[in-house]
Scaffold this motif. Structure first.
Motif, mmCIF file in Angstrom:
data_model
loop_
_atom_site.group_PDB
_atom_site.id
_atom_site.type_symbol
_atom_site.label_atom_id
_atom_site.label_comp_id
_atom_site.label_asym_id
_atom_site.label_seq_id
_atom_site.Cartn_x
_atom_site.Cartn_y
_atom_site.Cartn_z
ATOM 1 N N ILE A 162 38.676 -5.008 -24.187
ATOM 2 C CA ILE A 162 40.100 -5.260 -24.448
ATOM 3 C C ILE A 162 40.949 -4.168 -23.822
ATOM 4 O O ILE A 162 41.988 -4.439 -23.197
ATOM 5 C CB ILE A 162 40.351 -5.360 -25.970
ATOM 6 N N ASP A 163 40.491 -2.911 -23.951
ATOM 7 C CA ASP A 163 41.215 -1.788 -23.342
ATOM 8 C C ASP A 163 41.243 -1.911 -21.822
ATOM 9 O O ASP A 163 42.253 -1.603 -21.190
ATOM 10 C CB ASP A 163 40.562 -0.460 -23.740
ATOM 11 N N PHE A 205 41.159 -4.685 -20.054
ATOM 12 C CA PHE A 205 42.057 -5.766 -19.643
ATOM 13 C C PHE A 205 43.532 -5.409 -19.806
ATOM 14 O O PHE A 205 44.399 -6.094 -19.269
ATOM 15 C CB PHE A 205 41.743 -7.047 -20.411
ATOM 16 N N SER A 206 43.812 -4.353 -20.573
ATOM 17 C CA SER A 206 45.202 -3.909 -20.720
ATOM 18 C C SER A 206 45.435 -2.567 -20.032
ATOM 19 O O SER A 206 46.470 -1.930 -20.225
ATOM 20 C CB SER A 206 45.564 -3.808 -22.203
ATOM 21 N N ALA A 207 44.475 -2.118 -19.223
ATOM 22 C CA ALA A 207 44.521 -0.773 -18.628
ATOM 23 C C ALA A 207 45.595 -0.644 -17.556
ATOM 24 O O ALA A 207 45.872 -1.572 -16.802
ATOM 25 C CB ALA A 207 43.162 -0.428 -18.027
ATOM 26 N N GLN A 208 46.182 0.532 -17.518
ATOM 27 C CA GLN A 208 47.083 0.930 -16.435
ATOM 28 C C GLN A 208 46.312 1.904 -15.527
ATOM 29 O O GLN A 208 45.233 2.381 -15.879
ATOM 30 C CB GLN A 208 48.329 1.602 -16.994
ATOM 31 N N ASP A 239 45.017 5.143 -16.948
ATOM 32 C CA ASP A 239 44.057 5.060 -18.052
ATOM 33 C C ASP A 239 42.613 5.124 -17.573
ATOM 34 O O ASP A 239 41.694 5.220 -18.388
ATOM 35 C CB ASP A 239 44.237 3.733 -18.819
ATOM 36 N N SER A 247 42.285 -1.069 -13.660
ATOM 37 C CA SER A 247 43.574 -1.698 -13.956
ATOM 38 C C SER A 247 43.694 -3.066 -13.288
ATOM 39 O O SER A 247 44.587 -3.850 -13.627
ATOM 40 C CB SER A 247 44.726 -0.800 -13.496
ATOM 41 N N ARG A 256 42.016 -7.112 -15.088
ATOM 42 C CA ARG A 256 42.773 -8.219 -15.679
ATOM 43 C C ARG A 256 42.976 -9.321 -14.645
ATOM 44 O O ARG A 256 42.890 -10.508 -14.946
ATOM 45 C CB ARG A 256 44.113 -7.687 -16.186
#
Length: 407
Positions: A141-142, A144-147, A150, A269, A272
């Protein structure tokens, strides 16, 4: 991920146990230990239990023990552990033969060994694995939402469970599209059985990945197993996925398996994006009758996915095809299907007639009717290309709308 019998063999306390038979089933998923106190288990187990049987305390003869083992196979246990006194091993031959036949692991354990120590060790190992599974779900989950900033913290976090997520990766989705028909149960039982089924699938995938020394994070999302696969040559990926496909077909009941693969990216990143591509490819697997499909192989459909306004595509498709659709509906004809096959066969009359199971003259009549309705000649290459594109667009829209309904 999921604990298998082969994982338990690595436990120190398992050195006291001896594998008698069923070694080909060591990849079976172990959900929990179960100590039977009865000579029948059908109403007490649900699948995935590692069953412990004290032959002495149950006073089982050879026939009763074999019947109990057969019940274990029918209820999809992960394995059977016999507490047997060493002087009474002579009646195990039939049981070992059955274990090899069923691919159901059969272990022997010294009667004097404290049973509670074994079951506690197994339970603790399974709990640790569940914590690992929860961690992996949160990690994905982290991701798929990573920038971009991160990335390093995620790489460090993943190393806690020995996941190397540095370097390039891609997302792979393995979906089972007929879980409802497999179980034919009410919704509550379907969810319960589906989870066990998908965990079994995950165990198969884990075993194949580990043969390649890949510790691959992944999570179950409904009927899909989503994996973060390290970058490697396409031929290697295809070989592994074919092995996974074959192994699932062999070990699970009547699955309709589809595997879709997103593009490879160097940054977490961008995973996603790879996940979205894998989902898009997945929506085309059924229609194309392909069980393994790469997003980069979608060709013209990739272009369509980048068009934000679907109404533009709908207008184009209607403009080209609507007159034929209306005629088919009002007259109960199949001119649209005829046109599709004709274009698919590159306007070859012989091949098209054969595919449609009609006479060549009947096909010529249908083509003339299509030209009459559309007021365009199919001898014109540009006209044929326009109709191909319209059919592609229509197929794309049907696929996207079907996907959005299921989601």
């Amino acid at each position: 991920m999921a604990v298998r019998c082969t994982d338990l063999l690595k436990l120190e306390i398992f050195c006291h146990l001896k594998l008698l038979g069923g070694k080909d089933g060591l990849d079976r998923i172990v959900r929990c230990p179960y100590v039977t106190l009865t000579k029948t288990i059908a109403q007490w187990v649900h699948g995935g239990e590692l069953m412990f049987v004290s032959v002495k305390d149950l006073s089982c003869n050879a026939a009763q023990l074999l019947q109990l083992f057969n019940e274990g196979y029918q209820k999809n246990l992960s394995g059977v552990v016999l507490l047997v006194e060493t002087v009474k091993n002579l009646f195990l031959d039939d049981l070992i033969t059955a274990a090899d036949c069923f691919c159901l692991p059969l272990f022997q354990m010294p009667y004097e060994l404290p049973l509670v120590e074994i079951t506690e060790e197994i339970s603790s190992f399974i709990i640790q694995d569940k914590l690992r599974l929860q961690f992996t779900n949160e990690l994905m989950i982290d991701i798929f939402s990573a920038q971009k900033n991160d990335q390093q913290s995620l790489i460090s976090k993943a190393m806690l469970y020995h996941y190397d997520i540095s370097g390039a990766h891609r997302i792979v989705i393995i979906s089972i599209n007929n879980l409802q028909s497999i179980f034919q149960e009410n919704n509550f039982l379907l969810v319960k059985k589906s989870l066990i089924y998908m965990e079994s699938l995950q165990g198969i995938v884990d075993a194949i990945c580990k043969k390649r020394n890949w510790n691959v994070p992944g999570f179950i999302n409904g009927n899909m197993l989503v994996l973060l696969l390290p970058a490697t040559a396409r031929a290697e990926i295809e070989k592994m996925l074919m092995e996974i496909y074959g192994c699932i077909e062999e070990n699970l009941d009547n699955p309709r398996i589809f595997i879709s693969i997103g593009k490879e990216y160097s940054s977490l990143s961008q995973m996603r994006r790879s996940h979205l591509e894998a989902k898009r490819a997945n929506s085309f697997t059924t229609g194309e009758n392909k069980h393994i499909i790469f997003y980069e192989d979608l060709g013209f459909y990739k272009v369509l996915y980048e068009i934000n306004n679907q109404q533009i595509m709908t207008n184009f498709s209607d403009e080209v095809l609507l007159s034929l659709k209306r005629y088919d509906k009002e007259n109960h004809t199949v001119l649209m299907h005829t046109l599709m096959i004709y274009l698919y066969e590159n306007c070859n009359l012989v091949k098209t007639a054969k595919k449609l199971y009609i006479h060549r003259n009947s096909l010529i009549y249908r083509i003339k009717k299509i030209e009459e309705i559309t007021k365009e000649s199919l001898d014109n290459e540009n006209v044929c290309e326009k109709y191909r594109q319209a059919l592609w667009v229509e197929k794309f829209l049907i696929s996207v709308n079907h996907n959005s309904i299921n989601e």
